[in-house]
Design a protein around this motif. Structure first.
Motif, PDB file in Angstrom:
ATOM      1  N   CYS A 149     -44.927  27.776 -30.675  1.00  0.00           N
ATOM      2  CA  CYS A 149     -44.738  27.030 -29.436  1.00  0.00           C
ATOM      3  C   CYS A 149     -44.705  27.943 -28.210  1.00  0.00           C
ATOM      4  O   CYS A 149     -44.696  27.461 -27.075  1.00  0.00           O
ATOM      5  CB  CYS A 149     -43.492  26.168 -29.508  1.00  0.00           C
ATOM      6  N   GLY A 150     -44.727  29.251 -28.402  1.00  0.00           N
ATOM      7  CA  GLY A 150     -44.895  30.163 -27.278  1.00  0.00           C
ATOM      8  C   GLY A 150     -46.351  30.209 -26.805  1.00  0.00           C
ATOM      9  O   GLY A 150     -46.639  30.706 -25.715  1.00  0.00           O
ATOM     10  N   LEU A 159     -47.161  22.656 -25.001  1.00  0.00           N
ATOM     11  CA  LEU A 159     -47.362  21.348 -24.364  1.00  0.00           C
ATOM     12  C   LEU A 159     -47.349  20.233 -25.409  1.00  0.00           C
ATOM     13  O   LEU A 159     -46.747  19.177 -25.206  1.00  0.00           O
ATOM     14  CB  LEU A 159     -48.681  21.340 -23.580  1.00  0.00           C
ATOM     15  N   GLU A 160     -48.005  20.486 -26.538  1.00  0.00           N
ATOM     16  CA  GLU A 160     -47.993  19.499 -27.626  1.00  0.00           C
ATOM     17  C   GLU A 160     -46.557  19.213 -28.057  1.00  0.00           C
ATOM     18  O   GLU A 160     -46.178  18.079 -28.324  1.00  0.00           O
ATOM     19  CB  GLU A 160     -48.778  20.036 -28.836  1.00  0.00           C
ATOM     20  N   SER A 161     -45.769  20.288 -28.145  1.00  0.00           N
ATOM     21  CA  SER A 161     -44.390  20.161 -28.602  1.00  0.00           C
ATOM     22  C   SER A 161     -43.573  19.292 -27.643  1.00  0.00           C
ATOM     23  O   SER A 161     -42.806  18.434 -28.074  1.00  0.00           O
ATOM     24  CB  SER A 161     -43.770  21.555 -28.744  1.00  0.00           C
ATOM     25  N   ILE A 162     -43.754  19.502 -26.335  1.00  0.00           N
ATOM     26  CA  ILE A 162     -43.026  18.654 -25.362  1.00  0.00           C
ATOM     27  C   ILE A 162     -43.471  17.198 -25.486  1.00  0.00           C
ATOM     28  O   ILE A 162     -42.692  16.282 -25.297  1.00  0.00           O
ATOM     29  CB  ILE A 162     -43.244  19.145 -23.906  1.00  0.00           C
ATOM     30  N   GLU A 163     -44.733  17.017 -25.853  1.00  0.00           N
ATOM     31  CA  GLU A 163     -45.244  15.646 -25.995  1.00  0.00           C
ATOM     32  C   GLU A 163     -44.767  14.984 -27.291  1.00  0.00           C
ATOM     33  O   GLU A 163     -45.186  13.877 -27.621  1.00  0.00           O
ATOM     34  CB  GLU A 163     -46.773  15.650 -25.924  1.00  0.00           C
ATOM     35  N   PHE A 200     -58.428  23.546 -20.091  1.00  0.00           N
ATOM     36  CA  PHE A 200     -57.256  24.386 -19.921  1.00  0.00           C
ATOM     37  C   PHE A 200     -56.127  23.573 -19.271  1.00  0.00           C
ATOM     38  O   PHE A 200     -56.406  22.549 -18.638  1.00  0.00           O
ATOM     39  CB  PHE A 200     -57.618  25.607 -19.064  1.00  0.00           C
ATOM     40  N   PRO A 201     -54.882  24.057 -19.412  1.00  0.00           N
ATOM     41  CA  PRO A 201     -53.753  23.300 -18.848  1.00  0.00           C
ATOM     42  C   PRO A 201     -53.899  23.020 -17.352  1.00  0.00           C
ATOM     43  O   PRO A 201     -53.431  21.982 -16.875  1.00  0.00           O
ATOM     44  CB  PRO A 201     -52.555  24.217 -19.122  1.00  0.00           C
ATOM     45  N   LEU A 211     -49.872  19.095 -19.533  1.00  0.00           N
ATOM     46  CA  LEU A 211     -48.855  18.183 -20.047  1.00  0.00           C
ATOM     47  C   LEU A 211     -49.222  16.741 -19.674  1.00  0.00           C
ATOM     48  O   LEU A 211     -49.543  16.459 -18.525  1.00  0.00           O
ATOM     49  CB  LEU A 211     -47.491  18.552 -19.459  1.00  0.00           C
ATOM     50  N   TYR A 212     -49.152  15.847 -20.638  1.00  0.00           N
ATOM     51  CA  TYR A 212     -49.488  14.431 -20.459  1.00  0.00           C
ATOM     52  C   TYR A 212     -50.887  14.265 -19.830  1.00  0.00           C
ATOM     53  O   TYR A 212     -51.139  13.323 -19.073  1.00  0.00           O
ATOM     54  CB  TYR A 212     -48.431  13.730 -19.594  1.00  0.00           C
TER      55      TYR A 212
END
Lengths: 446, 168
Positions: free
Chosen positions: A169-170, A176-180, A192-193, A198-199
């Motif tokens: 997750c670093g 970002l996947e983890s927060i989602e 790219f981000p 995110l979202y």
């Protein structure tokens, strides 16, 4: 020399908001919001030459300027997931100088025209995260977080998001996947981000230490910041020093400090005055460098380290003294990466499994020399074939150790060509033979 | 049930994420469940899933992926010792073995009184304070580190800390 990142070492109570405010706290954020446009903030950070401190060293201001134009909402996501063996700098920052970090993240949010910051903290930093929650509440109570900061039209929210024990997750897209709410597995890039983060919205992902530099840059100007470090690697850096040194710990130093100064002046040298055999400059994922006078005199900045065939990364320097067996080091790093492989791509998932298998055999004294060749073969097949850097990281310490310290591996191998039936009685002498090498790393701490 | 016992905390968690991204709450909700129950069992998967709009199998995937959620029972407190490279260079492997010996257990085993399960943990970011272990229990996760680099944490000190916890 006053610190600009680890300021708690000069001002012990700076983790209290009142003390931080007495030392110019939140003045940079005020300056940004009340006198500068987001574009002007980005220009100042670009001019400072600040580069990402999480490992990749990408120019920070440039990253902020990449956000897709005209798409909102946008997000700022902070990477406080530091999990690489040998890295422990961000924890000290959030525990001891939290408000400077918070201010830096808020300035970044203003520059990115984002109204929400998520700070992803590794789950093991449970107590530090709880403390940071308190700091956020204190900053909110004074109006630095929330609606209409400094009476302006700008509003911003700031939340911590606790990880749960996954090194991967670093990696920014896995984060970002983890927060989602998904498994922390890396995304294919592009996009790219900065485009779809995110979202699915434009997102800046920055490391904790990177953002902690920002208030200084805004307050004192890019030119003042550039007085530290080298031309291409300006600024200060927190070096995490660990392994066989007398004084392990974090040291804030200008980029370009020599390895010799870091180990001997700041780290107090090696216990028992042993020689340094090798160093890993970027934690467990490092290219292992055999230490010579030339290496000791290497300037620790992004370019000079790259010229030696290694990476500075997050500047997590692990010192290995002359008693350390590199076959054992490779076992340790491989066990870490095998455990942390997310399982998404085959070379990493299967390759780390097989590397570990061989390295366990080598370290048990049950391998033959051909197994060491096989290890090289497997590592080479993982290299350049992985979806994200984790797979590549797993290979780097193994291949570099094999190159510089092949003898350490061969020393474990029993040369008998056909492997005898695995009888306990036959295995024992082999194990005994390798005992000195296996025991080698222990003396430093035991 | 979490929904009744922690109604306010759950609302606070959900409010941090966009309404259409309730699933973002799965990790904080699982931390809550892990603390409350000590493990995440199938009924808990359904409970957490209902709170954040996920199927139990999706929650199970998350539980399996991250090291700090557990789908199997253990002692009241998990004693998680780091033996990664920087810690190992400072004697963490011997520390772990001796602590196991004193507790009368092997790795991944639980003491006879059901208090402690000793586990390996990957690097916890305390490399300069090795040996180091963390306790995961109903209060969260807390570090126990060496006071200073030249005063490495001893097995005796660790046992004292564990006994203090047990007495609580």
């Amino acid at each position: 020399m006053d610190h600009i990142l680890l300021r708690h070492r000069d001002i012990p109570d700076i983790h209290q908001l009142d003390v931080y405010l007495r030392h110019g706290g939140f003045e940079a954020f005020r300056k940004a919001v009340t006198t500068l446009t987001p574009a002007q903030v980005i220009d100042e950070v670009k001019a400072s030459g600040l580069r990402g401190r999480g490992g990749a060293g990408f120019p920070t201001g440039l990253k902020w300027s990449f956000l897709t134009k005209g798409v909102y909402p946008r997000y700022v996501v902070v990477n406080t997931d530091e999990s690489e063996p040998g890295t422990f700098k961000d924890r000290e920052i959030i525990e001891r100088n939290p408000f400077q970090f918070i201010e830096g993240a808020l300035i970044c949010a203003y520059a990115a025209e984002a109204n929400t910051v998520y700070n992803y903290i590794r789950g093991e930093y449970w107590d530090a995260a709880a403390w940071l929650d308190e700091c956020l509440a204190a900053a909110r109570a004074r109006g630095f977080i929330g609606p209409n900061v400094f009476g302006s039209a700008y509003s911003v929210e700031f939340h911590n998001h606790l990880g749960a024990g996954a090194y991967i997750c670093g990696e920014e897209s896995a984060l970002l996947e983890s927060i989602e709410g998904k498994l922390g597995q890396p995304r294919l890039k592009p996009p790219f981000p900065a485009d779809k983060g995110l979202y699915g919205k434009p997102t800046v992902v920055n490391n904790t230490e990177t953002l902690t530099n920002v208030p200084y840059i805004l307050q004192h100007g890019a030119a003042a910041y550039k007085q530290f470090g080298t031309e291409k690697s300006p600024g200060r850096k927190v070096f995490s020093l660990s392994g066989n040194v007398n004084r392990p710990g974090n040291y804030e130093l200008p980029l370009g400090v020599t390895l010799r100064e870091l180990i001997y002046t700041h780290g107090g040298g090696v216990p028992g005055d042993k020689k340094v055999k090798a160093v890993m400059l970027a934690g467990a994922s490092s290219s292992v460098l055999a230490v010579t006078d030339d290496i000791l005199d290497t300037a620790l900045d992004y370019e000079a380290v790259a010229a030696k065939g290694a990476m500075l990364g997050s500047a997590s320097v692990i010192v290995l003294d002359e008693s350390v067996d590199l076959a054992w080091v490779a076992l340790k790093t491989t066990r870490f990466f095998k455990h942390e492989s997310c399982g998404k791509c085959t070379p990493c998932r299967e390759g780390t499994y097989w590397m570990l298998n061989i390295l366990e055999r080598v370290n048990r004294g049950e391998a033959v020399k051909a197994d060491v060749d096989l290890l090289h073969n497997v590592a080479s097949q993982i290299q350049n074939k992985c979806l994200c850097p984790l797979g590549e990281f797993s290979v780097t310490p193994v291949l570099s150790s094999l190159k510089a310290f092949r003898a350490d591996f061969d020393a474990h191998a029993k040369d008998a060509a056909p492997k005898p039936a695995p009888k306990p009685a036959a295995a024992k002498p082999a194990a005994a033979k390798s005992a000195p090498a296996k025991a080698a790393p222990a003396p430093a701490g035991d | 049930m979490l929904a009744e016992k922690y109604a306010d905390e759950i609302q606070k968690i959900l409010s941090r994420y966009p309404p259409e991204w309730k699933r973002s709450a799965v990790m904080p909700l699982l931390h809550l469940a892990q603390r409350e129950y000590g493990q995440v069992t199938p009924p808990v998967l359904a409970e957490v899933g209902a709170l954040c709009g996920l199927e139990p199998t999706q929650v199970a995937g998350v539980v399996g992926f991250y090291s700090l959620y557990h789908d199997h029972p253990a002692g009241r407190r998990r004693v998680q010792i780091c033996t990664d490279l920087p810690c190992a260079l400072r004697g963490a492997e011997r520390f772990g073995q001796e602590l196991c010996q004193k507790l009368g257990v092997g790795w991944d085993e639980t003491t006879a009184d059901g208090e402690f399960t000793v586990e390996h943990v990957m690097c916890v970011g305390a490399c300069d304070k090795a040996p180091v272990f963390q306790i995961q229990d109903e209060t969260g996760i807390h570090f126990h580190e060496s006071p200073a680099p030249d005063q490495p944490l001893t097995v005796e000190q660790a046992l004292e800390s564990l006994n203090r916890l047990k007495a609580q």
